[in-house]
Design an enzyme around this catalytic site. Structure first.
Site, PDB file in Angstrom:
ATOM      1  N   HIS A  70      47.676 -60.439 -22.063  1.00 33.64           N
ATOM      2  CA  HIS A  70      47.661 -61.647 -21.246  1.00 33.64           C
ATOM      3  C   HIS A  70      48.322 -62.737 -22.092  1.00 33.64           C
ATOM      4  O   HIS A  70      47.925 -62.966 -23.239  1.00 33.64           O
ATOM      5  CB  HIS A  70      46.218 -62.026 -20.903  1.00 33.64           C
ATOM      6  N   CYS A  74      41.827 -65.645 -15.626  1.00 37.56           N
ATOM      7  CA  CYS A  74      43.017 -64.773 -15.655  1.00 37.56           C
ATOM      8  C   CYS A  74      42.677 -63.289 -15.608  1.00 37.56           C
ATOM      9  O   CYS A  74      43.575 -62.441 -15.632  1.00 37.56           O
ATOM     10  CB  CYS A  74      43.852 -65.079 -16.894  1.00 37.56           C
ATOM     11  N   GLU A 125      42.964 -67.567  -9.587  1.00 38.53           N
ATOM     12  CA  GLU A 125      42.086 -68.670  -9.984  1.00 38.53           C
ATOM     13  C   GLU A 125      42.651 -69.991  -9.485  1.00 38.53           C
ATOM     14  O   GLU A 125      42.193 -71.055  -9.876  1.00 38.53           O
ATOM     15  CB  GLU A 125      41.866 -68.685 -11.487  1.00 38.53           C
TER      16      GLU A 125
HETATM   17  N1  COA Z   1      58.417 -75.916 -35.285  1.00 32.66           N
HETATM   18  C1  COA Z   1      57.774 -74.731 -35.186  1.00 32.66           C
HETATM   19  N2  COA Z   1      56.426 -74.649 -34.907  1.00 32.66           N
HETATM   20  C2  COA Z   1      55.760 -75.791 -34.714  1.00 32.66           C
HETATM   21  C3  COA Z   1      56.369 -77.055 -34.813  1.00 32.66           C
HETATM   22  C4  COA Z   1      57.782 -77.094 -35.127  1.00 32.66           C
HETATM   23  N3  COA Z   1      58.432 -78.243 -35.211  1.00 32.66           N
HETATM   24  N4  COA Z   1      55.447 -77.996 -34.563  1.00 32.66           N
HETATM   25  C5  COA Z   1      54.279 -77.352 -34.327  1.00 32.66           C
HETATM   26  N5  COA Z   1      54.460 -76.021 -34.423  1.00 32.66           N
HETATM   27  C6  COA Z   1      53.482 -74.955 -34.220  1.00 32.66           C
HETATM   28  C7  COA Z   1      52.119 -75.238 -34.813  1.00 32.66           C
HETATM   29  O1  COA Z   1      52.083 -74.951 -36.190  1.00 32.66           O
HETATM   30  C8  COA Z   1      51.254 -74.299 -33.977  1.00 32.66           C
HETATM   31  O2  COA Z   1      51.404 -72.987 -34.450  1.00 32.66           O
HETATM   32  P1  COA Z   1      50.103 -72.098 -34.797  1.00 32.66           P
HETATM   33  O3  COA Z   1      49.316 -71.993 -33.546  1.00 32.66           O
HETATM   34  O4  COA Z   1      50.682 -70.802 -35.242  1.00 32.66           O
HETATM   35  O5  COA Z   1      49.359 -72.841 -35.858  1.00 32.66           O
HETATM   36  C9  COA Z   1      51.923 -74.337 -32.606  1.00 32.66           C
HETATM   37  O6  COA Z   1      53.245 -74.858 -32.815  1.00 32.66           O
HETATM   38  C10 COA Z   1      51.214 -75.215 -31.597  1.00 32.66           C
HETATM   39  O7  COA Z   1      51.030 -76.477 -32.174  1.00 32.66           O
HETATM   40  P2  COA Z   1      49.691 -77.288 -31.874  1.00 32.66           P
HETATM   41  O8  COA Z   1      49.731 -78.550 -32.667  1.00 32.66           O
HETATM   42  O9  COA Z   1      48.514 -76.395 -32.077  1.00 32.66           O
HETATM   43  O10 COA Z   1      49.905 -77.593 -30.348  1.00 32.66           O
HETATM   44  P3  COA Z   1      49.041 -78.463 -29.357  1.00 32.66           P
HETATM   45  O11 COA Z   1      47.823 -78.984 -30.035  1.00 32.66           O
HETATM   46  O12 COA Z   1      49.974 -79.446 -28.769  1.00 32.66           O
HETATM   47  O13 COA Z   1      48.559 -77.461 -28.211  1.00 32.66           O
HETATM   48  C11 COA Z   1      48.048 -75.492 -26.995  1.00 32.66           C
HETATM   49  C12 COA Z   1      49.005 -76.159 -27.997  1.00 32.66           C
HETATM   50  C13 COA Z   1      48.520 -74.075 -26.747  1.00 32.66           C
HETATM   51  C14 COA Z   1      46.636 -75.457 -27.594  1.00 32.66           C
HETATM   52  C15 COA Z   1      48.066 -76.293 -25.655  1.00 32.66           C
HETATM   53  O14 COA Z   1      49.353 -76.250 -25.140  1.00 32.66           O
HETATM   54  C16 COA Z   1      47.100 -75.739 -24.622  1.00 32.66           C
HETATM   55  O15 COA Z   1      45.906 -76.003 -24.676  1.00 32.66           O
HETATM   56  N6  COA Z   1      47.615 -74.959 -23.635  1.00 32.66           N
HETATM   57  C17 COA Z   1      46.781 -74.289 -22.646  1.00 32.66           C
HETATM   58  C18 COA Z   1      46.353 -72.940 -23.162  1.00 32.66           C
HETATM   59  C19 COA Z   1      45.439 -72.245 -22.187  1.00 32.66           C
HETATM   60  O16 COA Z   1      45.539 -72.389 -21.005  1.00 32.66           O
HETATM   61  N7  COA Z   1      44.487 -71.457 -22.700  1.00 32.66           N
HETATM   62  C20 COA Z   1      43.509 -70.814 -21.841  1.00 32.66           C
HETATM   63  C21 COA Z   1      44.014 -69.581 -21.216  1.00 32.66           C
HETATM   64  S1  COA Z   1      43.814 -68.158 -22.208  1.00 32.66           S
END
Ligand code: COA
Length: 389
Positions: A233, A111, A79
């Site tokens: 994945h 993917c 992709e």
């Molecule tokens: N210690 C431990 N865990 C922590 C933490 C800390 N200090 N701070 C936050 N977290 C946890 C949160 O609770 C959350 O866990 P959960 O999902 O089990 O609830 C996790 O870390 C992620 O935190 P979040 O606030 O949701 O992160 P974010 O809003 O910054 O974004 C993604 C995370 C994954 C959504 C983002 O990186 C993203 O969009 N990535 C791309 C994903 C992708 O490509 N998807 C499509 C392909 S399938």
């Protein structure tokens, strides 16, 4: 007739970024990246590595010149393709020296592309058991500096030889696809970074997994106790873990412990490479097989492939006698050990370096890239590849 994976290998760039360093630079608690998201490191590609080179370098882990005339099908799932028209498959064919009587094309559905290739290869081999197929998955995942997706970037490729003489894993005939039109992640032609609704994407991934898993149970009669491991994945480790946790309550306590152990082993490479899109689920499989020392012939592995947009498929494979003889865990260890750790400023500098977006010629310095196949530049609007080994 058994149809399945005869050989499988991967390639990653020789540079990486530590998530501890990234967390410090972005002012984030490192546990968010390492526990919350589940990533420790991410591969950083030099300009000399693109999906074509990553895919072909993965194949060179096992490819032998005598295979050239056996290949009847070559599908390249990606992709992060380099051309709107010409398939990456064509470059791969030339770089491996495959004969001209081979069907070669590219597959795209985020993917899911390499799984589309694997399923097509399965049907092809059923009709042409005397031929073999090569399936590639290779991608560079870019979300942008200081974005929520930055922690989930990565780069790498896998290549599989699929045949009626599988040595590693037999693919079982019944698989369960589930597709629906959703906008969780996409990349319009005018963007070189993805647009992602990350939390929505996780919801969709879990919905698709639950649907595919339940239907697969209904159509096959298989239950969770019939599996020793699941490979997912992994756009980031936590997403696969959430899917596993959805079905763990169906298992006994002892089996839950085993499935969790095998999940951790399947995610070990991904935690150090990041998201490699089409290649991700197959890197999970390689990681599981390289790390788990309690698997045996006949063990069933559940595989969940997901490509945003979205297409998913749940399929299963059974390990074959002496499958360990076809693995290369020591060579893989060396690949990781030889990578160079970048500082955050070095990574940011590398990220900003892109190929020209106009039609100009461009030379790439390949002296620090040890990969057998490299992109050396652009000339007359064409990509120039060099196979050095
Ligand atoms: N210690 C431990 N865990 C922590 C933490 C800390 N200090 N701070 C936050 N977290 C946890 C949160 O609770 C959350 O866990 P959960 O999902 O089990 O609830 C996790 O870390 C992620 O935190 P979040 O606030 O949701 O992160 P974010 O809003 O910054 O974004 C993604 C995370 C994954 C959504 C983002 O990186 C993203 O969009 N990535 C791309 C994903 C992708 O490509 N998807 C499509 C392909 S399938």
């Amino acid at each position: 007739m058994k149809i399945g994976i005869e050989q499988i290998g991967f390639a990653i760039p020789n540079m990486y970024l530590s998530m501890d360093d990234l967390a410090a630079a972005r002012g984030v608690d490192p546990n968010k990246f390492k526990i919350g998201i589940g990533q420790d490191e991410q591969a950083v590609p030099p300009l000399s590595q693109d999906p074509v080179t990553l895919g072909v370098n993965a194949a060179l882990e096992w490819f032998k010149p005598e295979m050239r005339d056996q290949i009847g099908l070559l599908i390249f799932g990606t992709e992060s393709s380099i051309d709107e028209s010409k398939a990456t498959a064509m470059y791969a064919k030339r770089l491996l020296g495959i004969h001209d009587w081979c069907r070669c094309f590219e597959a795209k559905e985020a993917c899911y592309g390499a799984t589309a290739g694997l399923m097509t290869a399965y049907d092809f081999i059923k009709n042409h058991p005397d031929q073999k197929a090569i399936i590639f998955g290779a991608d560079i995942a870019r979300y942008g500096l200081d974005t929520p997706g930055e922690v989930t970037q990565g780069a790498g490729g896998i290549a599989m030889l699929v045949s009626a003489d599988p040595k590693i894993m037999e693919i079982e005939p019944t698989s369960t696809p589930f597709c629906d039109d959703v906008m969780d992640f996409w990349r319009p032609q005018y963007f070189d970074t993805a647009i992602v609704n990350g939390h929505y994407s996780t919801e969709q991934y879990l919905r698709f997994f639950k649907n595919a898993w339940n239907r697969h149970k209904e159509t096959t009669g298989l239950k969770i106790e019939d599996y020793v491991a699941f490979c997912y994945h992994l756009p980031f480790m936590k997403q696969g873990l959430k899917a596993l946790r959805l079905i763990l309550p169906e298992a006994s306590e002892a089996q839950q412990t085993l499935l969790q152990k095998h999940f951790d082993e399947s995610a070990a490479y991904s935690r150090r490479v990041g998201n490699i899109y089409t290649a991700s689920i197959y890197l999970s499989l390689i990681s599981l097989l390289d790390h788990a020392n309690d698997l045996k012939a006949g063990d069933r592995i559940g595989m969940f492939s997901y490509g945003s947009g979205a297409a998913s498929e749940f399929f299963t494979g059974k390990l074959l006698p002496n499958y360990q003889d076809y693995l290369r865990p020591e060579a893989h260890k060396e690949i990781f050990e030889q990578r160079r750790r970048l500082t955050v400023p070095e990574y940011e500098e590398q990220f900003k370096q892109t190929l020209p977006h106009d039609a100009s010629d461009f030379d790439i310095d390949v002296t620090n890239d040890p990969a057998p196949v490299v992109l050396t530049g652009l000339k007359d609007k064409q990509r120039i590849y060099d196979r050095r080994k």
